[in-house]
Each structure stands twice: as structure tokens, then as C-alpha cells.
Design a protein around this motif. Structure first.
Motif, PDB file in Angstrom:
ATOM      1  N   UNK A  89       0.857  -1.182   0.000  1.00  0.00           N
ATOM      2  CA  UNK A  89       0.000   0.000   0.000  1.00  0.00           C
ATOM      3  C   UNK A  89       0.899   1.240   0.000  1.00  0.00           C
ATOM      4  N   UNK A  90       0.788   2.098  -1.017  1.00  0.00           N
ATOM      5  CA  UNK A  90       1.698   3.245  -1.103  1.00  0.00           C
ATOM      6  C   UNK A  90       1.562   4.229   0.061  1.00  0.00           C
ATOM      7  N   UNK A  91       0.352   4.358   0.634  1.00  0.00           N
ATOM      8  CA  UNK A  91       0.190   5.241   1.782  1.00  0.00           C
ATOM      9  C   UNK A  91       1.019   4.747   2.960  1.00  0.00           C
ATOM     10  N   UNK A  92       0.980   3.450   3.196  1.00  0.00           N
ATOM     11  CA  UNK A  92       1.759   2.892   4.298  1.00  0.00           C
ATOM     12  C   UNK A  92       3.250   3.107   4.057  1.00  0.00           C
ATOM     13  N   UNK A 102      12.444  11.684   8.611  1.00  0.00           N
ATOM     14  CA  UNK A 102      12.236  12.952   9.310  1.00  0.00           C
ATOM     15  C   UNK A 102      11.735  12.796  10.738  1.00  0.00           C
ATOM     16  N   UNK A 103      11.406  11.570  11.152  1.00  0.00           N
ATOM     17  CA  UNK A 103      10.848  11.295  12.482  1.00  0.00           C
ATOM     18  C   UNK A 103       9.590  12.146  12.718  1.00  0.00           C
ATOM     19  N   UNK A 104       8.740  12.169  11.701  1.00  0.00           N
ATOM     20  CA  UNK A 104       7.513  12.965  11.726  1.00  0.00           C
ATOM     21  C   UNK A 104       6.346  12.069  11.327  1.00  0.00           C
ATOM     22  N   UNK A 105       5.175  12.352  11.890  1.00  0.00           N
ATOM     23  CA  UNK A 105       3.945  11.687  11.475  1.00  0.00           C
ATOM     24  C   UNK A 105       2.938  12.749  11.064  1.00  0.00           C
ATOM     25  N   UNK A 106       1.919  12.351  10.300  1.00  0.00           N
ATOM     26  CA  UNK A 106       0.904  13.283   9.813  1.00  0.00           C
ATOM     27  C   UNK A 106      -0.469  12.650   9.965  1.00  0.00           C
ATOM     28  N   UNK A 107      -1.452  13.480  10.242  1.00  0.00           N
ATOM     29  CA  UNK A 107      -2.824  12.993  10.427  1.00  0.00           C
ATOM     30  C   UNK A 107      -3.652  13.091   9.150  1.00  0.00           C
ATOM     31  N   UNK A 108      -3.318  14.035   8.276  1.00  0.00           N
ATOM     32  CA  UNK A 108      -4.111  14.264   7.063  1.00  0.00           C
ATOM     33  C   UNK A 108      -3.273  13.946   5.829  1.00  0.00           C
ATOM     34  N   UNK A 196      -8.303  11.309  -2.484  1.00  0.00           N
ATOM     35  CA  UNK A 196      -8.035  10.716  -1.171  1.00  0.00           C
ATOM     36  C   UNK A 196      -6.760   9.881  -1.191  1.00  0.00           C
ATOM     37  N   UNK A 197      -6.205   9.644  -0.017  1.00  0.00           N
ATOM     38  CA  UNK A 197      -4.926   8.945   0.095  1.00  0.00           C
ATOM     39  C   UNK A 197      -4.964   7.531  -0.464  1.00  0.00           C
TER      40      UNK A 197
END
Length: 208
Positions: A89-92, A102-108, A196-197
Motif C-alpha cells: 500500500x503506497x500510503x503505508x 524525518x521522524x515525523x507523522x501526519x494525520x491528514x 483521497x490517500x
């Protein structure tokens, strides 16, 4: 007239793989042309990639600076990586790359654009995501090595990246495509109109 790329496949009478590398290979196909002649086409076979244009609340884009040996330059880029697992899954994969680099996460998450990087000589397909509502990832940072051990991180205003692209100062294809696509989206229908993602991706079908 509708401007849209369409699927088509010309007859291949023979195919061979003279080189197989760690992640990619080189294939030679004998392709029947419209006039009946047969042409040899060499191209790189690539698993595909994802890239993430991560936009913070201040309108800045998270970028990394990394040495790229083939072009002998340190390039400013956006987080990106290979689709290492067939059908992944490309989103994953994009979420993983944003965390690792980057040690970052995103909600959107949204699909910003889909591109073929160099369709005349490589079958690489890249899905560029827009990630918003950023925060620091939990846990320890991912351990990097080789070129990634020398990476620099920065957050740069989108308008500054666009100026750098048009001024010939920024060259990484995912950064160029991502920055210009987001700029166009903001000037047009807005990011809420983006796909959508989990939107289908015919170039690299995946499991939801």
C-alpha cells in the motif's frame, strides 16, 4: 478534446534482462513499431516509489538535503523511498518514509500527483502525497546509514521552493513536481479537492 494518458502495449517479440541489481534491473525488449519494423528498447525496471510533501501549519515544507552520487550533487528533496514489497500500500510506504527520514507523522493525507519519472528509459512510477497536521513521531529515531547518515533537515516556505524551482536552483523531480502541484492546487480548487490517500493507482496496483 480530453487530455488523458491511456493504456497501450505494442507487441514484444523478445525480451531479455542483461543486468540485475539489488533493487532494479535493465531489460531489453524487441518492440514491433507501427510500420512493422522491430526496434530494441533498453530500460530500467523499477519497483516504484512514493514521496511526501509534508506541509506544516506555517506553510513550510519539510525538506531533506542528501548527496546523490550519479549527479555529483547534494540535492534538496522531499522524503521518498522505494515500494520494496510487491503490492505494498503506497500510503503505508509513505508514512514509513516520513517517519524514517524525518521522524515525523501526519494525520491528514491526500494524493498530490502521480508521475512517471523518466518514461523514455525507466518504468518507475511515483506517487507524491500531501501530508498535513504534522507532529513529532513517538519513540526513537530510525537508524540511518550510508548517504542518509549525512542528511540535513529543514522546513522551507512553499513560495521559496517554487522560486528555487523556477530559478533553476532546485532539481529533484519529486520536490519540483510536488511543490508546483501544491502551489497550483492552492491557487485552484484547494487541497480538499485532491484525491483521497487511498485513490487507485493503475501504475502500481495495491491492496487497501
Amino acid at each position: 478534446m480530453t487530455i488523458k494518458d491511456t493504456a497501450e502495449e505494442w507487441q514484444v517479440t523478445a525480451s531479455r534482462t542483461p543486468f540485475v541489481g539489488n533493487k532494479t534491473s535493465v531489460r531489453t525488449d524487441d518492440v514491433v513499431m507501427p510500420d512493422g519494423t522491430v526496434a530494441h528498447r533498453d530500460y530500467q525496471v523499477h519497483p516504484g516509489s512514493v514521496a511526501v510533501l509534508a506541509l506544516d501549519d506555517a506553510g513550510r515544507v519539510l525538506v531533506i538535503r542528501q548527496y546523490r552520487h550519479p549527479v555529483r550533487q547534494k540535492l534538496w528533496e522531499i522524503p521518498a523511498g522505494l515500494l520494496d514489497v510487491p503490492g505494498e500500500n503506497p500510503l503505508h510506504a509513505a508514512q514509513r518514509e516520513l517517519y524514517e527520514e524525518a521522524h515525523v507523522k501526519a494525520e491528514d493525507w491526500r494524493v498530490l500527483t502521480d508521475v512517471y519519472t523518466t518514461p523514455g528509459g525507466c518504468d518507475e512510477a511515483v506517487r507524491v502525497f500531501l501530508a498535513r497536521d504534522l507532529s513529532e513521531a513517538e519513540g526513537e529515531r530510525f537508524e540511518v546509514s550510508e548517504e542518509e547518515a549525512d542528511m540535513e533537515l529543514a522546513r522551507i516556505p512553499l513560495e521559496e521552493l517554487v522560486r528555487g524551482v523556477l530559478g533553476g536552483e532546485l532539481h529533484n523531480n519529486c520536490l519540483v513536481v510536488g511543490a508546483l502541484s501544491l502551489y497550483a492546487a492552492l491557487k485552484g480548487d484547494g487541497v480538499d479537492a485532491l484525491r483521497p490517500a487511498e485513490a487507485p493507482w493503475p501504475a502500481r496496483p495495491f491492496e487497501v
